[in-house]
Design a protein around this motif. Structure first.
Motif, PDB file in Angstrom:
ATOM      1  N   PHE A 205      60.689  11.329 121.587  1.00 45.24           N
ATOM      2  CA  PHE A 205      61.115  10.243 122.459  1.00 45.24           C
ATOM      3  C   PHE A 205      60.641  10.515 123.887  1.00 45.24           C
ATOM      4  CE2 PHE A 205      64.111   9.996 118.902  1.00 45.24           C
ATOM      5  CZ  PHE A 205      63.900   8.673 118.533  1.00 45.24           C
ATOM      6  N   PHE A 206      60.281   9.437 124.562  1.00 48.67           N
ATOM      7  CA  PHE A 206      59.520   9.546 125.814  1.00 48.67           C
ATOM      8  C   PHE A 206      60.096   8.585 126.843  1.00 48.67           C
ATOM      9  CE2 PHE A 206      56.111   8.113 128.585  1.00 48.67           C
ATOM     10  CZ  PHE A 206      55.336   9.240 128.837  1.00 48.67           C
ATOM     11  N   SER A 207      60.323   9.079 128.051  1.00 48.05           N
ATOM     12  CA  SER A 207      60.799   8.228 129.149  1.00 48.05           C
ATOM     13  C   SER A 207      59.640   7.874 130.072  1.00 48.05           C
ATOM     14  CB  SER A 207      61.886   8.945 129.955  1.00 48.05           C
ATOM     15  OG  SER A 207      62.181   8.222 131.136  1.00 48.05           O
ATOM     16  N   ALA A 208      59.455   6.577 130.308  1.00 40.63           N
ATOM     17  CA  ALA A 208      58.419   6.121 131.240  1.00 40.63           C
ATOM     18  C   ALA A 208      58.908   6.133 132.680  1.00 40.63           C
ATOM     19  CB  ALA A 208      57.960   4.711 130.865  1.00 40.63           C
TER      20      ALA A 208
ATOM     21  N   HIS B 135      65.234   0.660 133.593  1.00 40.07           N
ATOM     22  CA  HIS B 135      64.104   1.171 132.823  1.00 40.07           C
ATOM     23  C   HIS B 135      64.601   2.080 131.697  1.00 40.07           C
ATOM     24  CE1 HIS B 135      62.036  -0.573 136.219  1.00 40.07           C
ATOM     25  NE2 HIS B 135      60.863  -0.307 135.678  1.00 40.07           N
ATOM     26  N   ASP B 136      64.202   3.336 131.686  1.00 38.99           N
ATOM     27  CA  ASP B 136      64.519   4.224 130.577  1.00 38.99           C
ATOM     28  C   ASP B 136      65.656   5.179 130.942  1.00 38.99           C
ATOM     29  OD1 ASP B 136      62.315   2.896 129.685  1.00 38.99           O
ATOM     30  OD2 ASP B 136      61.048   4.657 129.430  1.00 38.99           O
ATOM     31  N   SER B 137      66.157   5.889 129.930  1.00 35.35           N
ATOM     32  CA  SER B 137      67.248   6.836 130.145  1.00 35.35           C
ATOM     33  C   SER B 137      67.047   8.041 129.239  1.00 35.35           C
ATOM     34  CB  SER B 137      68.599   6.180 129.841  1.00 35.35           C
ATOM     35  OG  SER B 137      69.616   7.154 129.699  1.00 35.35           O
TER      36      SER B 137
ATOM     37  N   GLU C  16      51.857  14.357 134.044  1.00 34.09           N
ATOM     38  CA  GLU C  16      52.276  14.967 132.777  1.00 34.09           C
ATOM     39  C   GLU C  16      52.506  13.907 131.708  1.00 34.09           C
ATOM     40  OE1 GLU C  16      54.618  18.880 134.639  1.00 34.09           O
ATOM     41  OE2 GLU C  16      55.725  17.077 134.054  1.00 34.09           O
ATOM     42  N   LYS C  17      53.080  12.793 132.108  1.00 44.80           N
ATOM     43  CA  LYS C  17      53.321  11.707 131.154  1.00 44.80           C
ATOM     44  C   LYS C  17      51.992  11.105 130.688  1.00 44.80           C
ATOM     45  CE  LYS C  17      57.796  10.613 133.264  1.00 44.80           C
ATOM     46  NZ  LYS C  17      58.739  10.841 132.168  1.00 44.80           N
ATOM     47  N   PHE C  18      51.077  10.918 131.633  1.00 42.24           N
ATOM     48  CA  PHE C  18      49.740  10.434 131.279  1.00 42.24           C
ATOM     49  C   PHE C  18      49.082  11.368 130.264  1.00 42.24           C
ATOM     50  CE2 PHE C  18      45.237  11.227 132.044  1.00 42.24           C
ATOM     51  CZ  PHE C  18      44.678   9.990 131.768  1.00 42.24           C
TER      52      PHE C  18
ATOM     53  N   LEU D  81      50.162   8.781 118.005  1.00 46.94           N
ATOM     54  CA  LEU D  81      50.622   7.404 117.849  1.00 46.94           C
ATOM     55  C   LEU D  81      51.546   7.082 119.014  1.00 46.94           C
ATOM     56  CD1 LEU D  81      50.935   4.796 116.053  1.00 46.94           C
ATOM     57  CD2 LEU D  81      52.900   5.955 114.992  1.00 46.94           C
ATOM     58  N   TRP D  82      51.379   5.887 119.577  1.00 46.16           N
ATOM     59  CA  TRP D  82      52.249   5.427 120.664  1.00 46.16           C
ATOM     60  C   TRP D  82      53.036   4.210 120.191  1.00 46.16           C
ATOM     61  CZ3 TRP D  82      54.451   6.338 125.235  1.00 46.16           C
ATOM     62  CH2 TRP D  82      54.999   5.251 125.922  1.00 46.16           C
ATOM     63  N   ILE D  83      54.359   4.244 120.401  1.00 50.35           N
ATOM     64  CA  ILE D  83      55.238   3.115 120.104  1.00 50.35           C
ATOM     65  C   ILE D  83      56.113   2.913 121.332  1.00 50.35           C
ATOM     66  CG2 ILE D  83      57.080   2.221 118.622  1.00 50.35           C
ATOM     67  CD1 ILE D  83      56.115   4.191 116.452  1.00 50.35           C
ATOM     68  N   GLY D  84      56.060   1.727 121.962  1.00 52.05           N
ATOM     69  CA  GLY D  84      56.884   1.587 123.154  1.00 52.05           C
ATOM     70  C   GLY D  84      56.851   0.215 123.794  1.00 52.05           C
ATOM     71  N   THR D  85      57.708   0.064 124.814  1.00 52.29           N
ATOM     72  CA  THR D  85      57.780  -1.166 125.606  1.00 52.29           C
ATOM     73  C   THR D  85      57.004  -1.050 126.908  1.00 52.29           C
ATOM     74  OG1 THR D  85      59.828  -0.422 126.687  1.00 52.29           O
ATOM     75  CG2 THR D  85      60.067  -1.756 124.695  1.00 52.29           C
ATOM     76  N   SER D  86      56.550   0.144 127.252  1.00 51.01           N
ATOM     77  CA  SER D  86      55.845   0.359 128.522  1.00 51.01           C
ATOM     78  C   SER D  86      54.420  -0.181 128.450  1.00 51.01           C
ATOM     79  CB  SER D  86      55.802   1.855 128.853  1.00 51.01           C
ATOM     80  OG  SER D  86      54.866   2.124 129.875  1.00 51.01           O
ATOM     81  N   LEU D  87      54.075  -1.053 129.386  1.00 49.78           N
ATOM     82  CA  LEU D  87      52.704  -1.567 129.427  1.00 49.78           C
ATOM     83  C   LEU D  87      51.718  -0.437 129.692  1.00 49.78           C
ATOM     84  CD1 LEU D  87      50.608  -3.824 129.432  1.00 49.78           C
ATOM     85  CD2 LEU D  87      51.135  -4.223 131.848  1.00 49.78           C
ATOM     86  N   HIS D  88      52.067   0.482 130.572  1.00 51.85           N
ATOM     87  CA  HIS D  88      51.108   1.547 130.875  1.00 51.85           C
ATOM     88  C   HIS D  88      51.022   2.588 129.772  1.00 51.85           C
ATOM     89  CE1 HIS D  88      51.070  -0.194 134.962  1.00 51.85           C
ATOM     90  NE2 HIS D  88      49.797   0.065 134.776  1.00 51.85           N
ATOM     91  N   GLY D  89      52.066   2.726 128.983  1.00 51.78           N
ATOM     92  CA  GLY D  89      51.927   3.528 127.777  1.00 51.78           C
ATOM     93  C   GLY D  89      50.910   2.900 126.841  1.00 51.78           C
ATOM     94  N   TYR D  90      50.969   1.578 126.714  1.00 52.82           N
ATOM     95  CA  TYR D  90      50.029   0.840 125.865  1.00 52.82           C
ATOM     96  C   TYR D  90      48.609   0.924 126.430  1.00 52.82           C
ATOM     97  CZ  TYR D  90      48.573  -2.943 122.708  1.00 52.82           C
ATOM     98  OH  TYR D  90      47.956  -3.692 121.734  1.00 52.82           O
ATOM     99  N   ILE D  91      48.484   0.821 127.751  1.00 50.09           N
ATOM    100  CA  ILE D  91      47.166   0.860 128.391  1.00 50.09           C
ATOM    101  C   ILE D  91      46.526   2.238 128.251  1.00 50.09           C
ATOM    102  CG2 ILE D  91      46.073   0.879 130.680  1.00 50.09           C
ATOM    103  CD1 ILE D  91      47.866  -1.552 131.350  1.00 50.09           C
TER     104      ILE D  91
END
Length: 418
Positions: A234-237, A243-245, A275-277, A285-295
């Motif tokens: 699990f990953f916090s953006a 936002h995330d928690s 670090e997140k980048f 595999l990426w699964i998420g609501t973050s646009l920049h995670g998707y990008i």
């Protein structure tokens, strides 16, 4: 060659959101020969998250040496001053004055699209609005609409990242570019370290997790047969309000491990934006609501799934990214199968290269526009632009004032008549 120009960078740099901090980092990469000042509506210290000590741009509103004002990234069109102040009330950040108490930034202003002619220092400066989403600006009303739309009219250069934003600007008759998000250019400026292809990163805004329920979310992940071979991380953006928690993600990881009678899940320890980048660019595999995670996953050929959020749909549709978006948690297994079937194929890497090249060229073009004011011979043109800016602003404000006076008169007569 080092420029003598000074630029004020405006963005949501005051909050813990890794996408906004990456915007700042990458903008400075393209402006590396220019003196830049990172600012937001309110001051903050985001160095713990890889950001900067950020000024309020209001403190620079009387300077005489600002060559350009640069807004970069995010869904900036519809944000209110009150929302910006609320976002700044996080962690140890000090409480800020209420928006209505500040004459330079009244409650109806646009906090991340400051209108240049509102500020003495910025009236003759180049105004760059780069890599933004503006869809929410369509629904603005009253003085908030006047301020925001006029800020767009006063811009020297505008680049939007999705088709609906472009359609909106076309309706206003505003010249602009459509280009991929600036963060795509990190494919050209950053290398990927050792890969973590057995790790599936899962991220979601806290409100979506609670709407679905911790146990339901955990069971959806465990019931996805296509995820069986992955370790779930699990990953916090970012922990900005709304936002995330990390606390919620830790609870979710514990529930996954409880239901699976094992250690199938943990929580990422990445803290800074870089670090997140790195973690996203290396995962399997990426699964998420973050646009920049998707990008970022798109930029490095990582199979990806966009959950829930409409702006992911808008973005993926604009750039024809062939991976699932808008996925509901009940459809997760099928979406993962589709994403993995597409895999890291040649077409996905060609797309990644194309998006990176276009984002890079767009950023370079924006820099060219920003530095036009670095040439003293252009003083006459800048003076002309100042006059052009002031005229429509005054007219818009006068029309709004007349409308309010007329509405007040109608109300007065209706009360008298009753």
């Amino acid at each position: 060659m080092t420029s003598k120009a000074t630029g004020v960078l405006v963005g949501a740099y005051e909050r813990d959101n890794f996408g906004d901090i990456l915007f700042l980092e990458q903008t400075r990469h393209y402006l590396r020969d220019v003196k830049t000042i990172a600012t937001a509506p309110v001051p903050a210290d985001t160095t713990p998250w890889g950001g900067d000590v950020v000024d309020s741009y209001l403190t620079h509103a009387s300077r005489s040496d600002v060559n350009f004002l640069w807004t970069v990234g995010g869904e900036v069109g519809g944000t209110s001053v009150a929302q910006a102040y609320e976002m700044a009330r996080q962690g140890d950040l000090p409480q800020q004055a209420a928006p209505e108490e500040n004459e330079l930034l009244p409650g109806y202003a646009s906090p991340y699209l400051p209108r240049p002619t509102r500020f003495p220092a910025f009236t003759s400066s180049q105004s760059i609005i780069n890599s933004v989403g503006l869809s929410a600006a369509k629904g603005l009303t009253g003085l908030h609409r006047v301020e925001t739309w006029q800020a767009l009219h006063e811009a020297t250069f505008i680049s939007v990242r999705d088709s609906p934003s472009s359609s909106f600007l076309k309706r206003l008759g505003i010249e602009h570019e459509v280009a991929p998000d600036l963060v795509h250019s990190m494919r050209l400026t950053h290398e990927v370290r050792d890969e973590l292809r057995n790790v599936a990163l899962v991220q979601a805004k806290v409100k979506f997790i609670h709407e679905i329920g911790i146990e339901n979310f955990a069971r959806a992940l465990l019931n996805a047969n296509s995820l069986k071979s992955y370790h779930i991380r699990f990953f916090s953006a970012g922990e900005a309000p709304g936002h995330d928690s990390t606390e919620t993600l830790e609870t979710l990881a514990s529930k996954v491990n409880e239901l699976s009678h094992g250690t199938r899940a943990d929580v990422s320890t990445a803290k800074t934006a870089r670090e997140k980048f790195d973690e996203i660019s290396r995962c399997g595999l990426w699964i998420g609501t973050s646009l920049h995670g998707y990008i970022i996953s798109t930029s490095f050929g990582v199979p990806r799934i966009g959950l829930f959020i409409e702006k992911l749909n808008r973005y993926a549709s604009t750039w024809q990214v062939p991976y699932p978006t808008g996925v509901k948690i009940g459809d997760l297994d099928r979406a993962v199968e589709g994403a993995l079937a597409s895999g890291m194929n040649r077409d996905s890497m060609v797309l990644a290269d194309e998006l990176a090249a276009r984002a890079d060229q767009n950023a370079r073009t924006a820099v060219e526009f920003a530095l036009r004011g670095d040439d003293p011979s252009r003083d006459i043109e800048l003076a002309r632009r100042r006059i052009e800016r002031m005229t429509p602003t005054r007219a818009s404000l006068e029309r709004t004032a007349k409308s309010l006076r007329d509405a007040g008169a109608r109300f007065y007569h209706s009360v008298r008549g009753s």
